[in-house]
Scaffold this motif. Structure first.
Motif, PDB file in Angstrom:
ATOM      1  N   ASN A 139       0.837  -1.189   0.000  1.00 45.83           N
ATOM      2  CA  ASN A 139       0.000   0.000   0.000  1.00 45.83           C
ATOM      3  C   ASN A 139       0.877   1.245   0.000  1.00 45.83           C
ATOM      4  OD1 ASN A 139      -2.260   1.654   0.168  1.00 45.83           O
ATOM      5  ND2 ASN A 139      -2.175   1.687   2.397  1.00 45.83           N
ATOM      6  N   SER A 171       1.488   5.153   0.354  1.00 45.23           N
ATOM      7  CA  SER A 171       0.860   6.292   1.002  1.00 45.23           C
ATOM      8  C   SER A 171       1.065   7.570   0.204  1.00 45.23           C
ATOM      9  CB  SER A 171       1.439   6.478   2.412  1.00 45.23           C
ATOM     10  OG  SER A 171       2.841   6.662   2.343  1.00 45.23           O
ATOM     11  N   GLU A 190      -0.766   5.893  -8.003  1.00 48.16           N
ATOM     12  CA  GLU A 190      -1.177   5.924  -6.606  1.00 48.16           C
ATOM     13  C   GLU A 190      -1.883   4.610  -6.315  1.00 48.16           C
ATOM     14  OE1 GLU A 190      -3.197   8.981  -3.402  1.00 48.16           O
ATOM     15  OE2 GLU A 190      -4.009   8.925  -5.434  1.00 48.16           O
ATOM     16  N   ASN A 191      -1.333   3.845  -5.343  1.00 44.36           N
ATOM     17  CA  ASN A 191      -1.900   2.536  -4.999  1.00 44.36           C
ATOM     18  C   ASN A 191      -2.075   1.647  -6.232  1.00 44.36           C
ATOM     19  OD1 ASN A 191      -2.135   3.232  -2.248  1.00 44.36           O
ATOM     20  ND2 ASN A 191      -4.044   4.308  -2.667  1.00 44.36           N
ATOM     21  N   ASN A 192      -1.039   1.595  -7.059  1.00 48.98           N
ATOM     22  CA  ASN A 192      -1.003   0.755  -8.262  1.00 48.98           C
ATOM     23  C   ASN A 192      -1.974   1.183  -9.349  1.00 48.98           C
ATOM     24  OD1 ASN A 192       1.029  -1.043  -7.303  1.00 48.98           O
ATOM     25  ND2 ASN A 192      -0.511  -2.076  -6.049  1.00 48.98           N
ATOM     26  N   GLN A 221       8.385  -1.037  -6.074  1.00 49.43           N
ATOM     27  CA  GLN A 221       7.759  -1.517  -4.841  1.00 49.43           C
ATOM     28  C   GLN A 221       8.525  -2.735  -4.293  1.00 49.43           C
ATOM     29  OE1 GLN A 221       3.592  -2.199  -5.366  1.00 49.43           O
ATOM     30  NE2 GLN A 221       3.248  -0.231  -6.351  1.00 49.43           N
TER      31      GLN A 221
END
Length: 256
Positions: free
Chosen positions: A9, A11, A30-32, A250
């Motif tokens: 996740n 941020s 944003e968030n994949n 990530q």
């Protein structure tokens, strides 16, 4: 989907930048999820990034994968505002690189392979990137990168026919009306486009002979144009490299 991708996740936002042989492609994640995409010329780099950072002020990291002729200094001018991350051969990747010359394997091919491993776990994967060059990268179900192939892309084939002959015209990509070209232009279109399609189907069929089941991922600037012309079932995603760059970053954070 891989539990890694489910559980991670973010941020804050990430700006992923792919410096290719021809152009620069980038996306804000944003968030994949891709919030916005950009395509621009190399000489527009700093101006475009300034505009993106001004518009998306929550971007915390700029992640770069480059095979093009742009120096790191062109990105480091933004170091006072955000973190700059260059994906390199020294980073950890979610596969074992069995390439005979691992340091010559392009970063773009490594990022694509990482994305295939993270998004399609525990299966054989063939990634085809139809850009300036067409690259084929195979990663088996045990996450071993075995290698692949490189051939000229569609644009290079048109240009080479014009540049290395005396009279053939320089054409832009066009869908052939028939595989039998009844004029010089139509013959060129048939030779280039059908040649690429037969090449891809031929490679895929060779892999099928050795591997009973695998996922085929088609991406790159010409991916959409070629997808509906292939006989084999594929997963076509024109954003796969940028998505893979986001996932590779990530993975890098998680494993540092």
């Amino acid at each position: 989907m891989n539990s890694y991708l489910r559980n991670f996740n973010l941020s804050s936002m990430i700006l992923a930048v792919d410096v290719g042989n021809t152009r620069i492609k980038s996306a804000v994640f944003e968030n994949n999820i891709i919030l916005e995409q950009f395509v621009f010329e190399k000489n527009e780099l700093q101006k475009k990034i300034e505009i993106i950072l001004k518009k998306h002020q929550n971007i915390s990291d700029l992640v770069v994968a480059s095979v093009g002729s742009i120096s790191k200094e062109d990105f480091l001018v933004f170091e006072k505002d955000i973190k700059i991350n260059f994906i390199s051969h020294q980073d950890q990747f979610p596969f074992q690189n069995l390439y005979e010359t691992p340091l010559t394997l392009g970063i773009d091919r490594m990022v694509l392979s990482a994305g295939a491993v993270l998004q399609f776990p525990k299966q054989n994967r063939l990634v085809i990137d139809a850009g300036t060059c067409i690259t084929y990268d195979f990663i088996d179900e045990n996450n071993n990168y075995l290698g692949g192939a490189i051939s000229p892309g569609i644009r290079l084939r048109y240009e080479s026919l014009h540049n290395y002959t005396a009279k053939l015209p320089l054409l832009t990509v066009e869908n052939p009306e028939n595989f039998i070209g009844n004029s010089t232009n139509k013959s060129i279109h048939s030779g280039v486009v059908n040649g690429v399609v037969h090449e891809m189907d031929g490679f895929i069929n060779q892999y099928k002979e050795q591997y009973s089941k695998f996922t085929i991922i088609l991406t790159g600037g010409d991916g959409v144009f070629l997808a509906k012309r292939l006989k084999n079932t594929i997963f076509a995603n024109s954003n796969f490299l940028l998505e893979s760059l986001n996932h590779t970053f990530q993975y890098k954070i998680k494993n540092d």
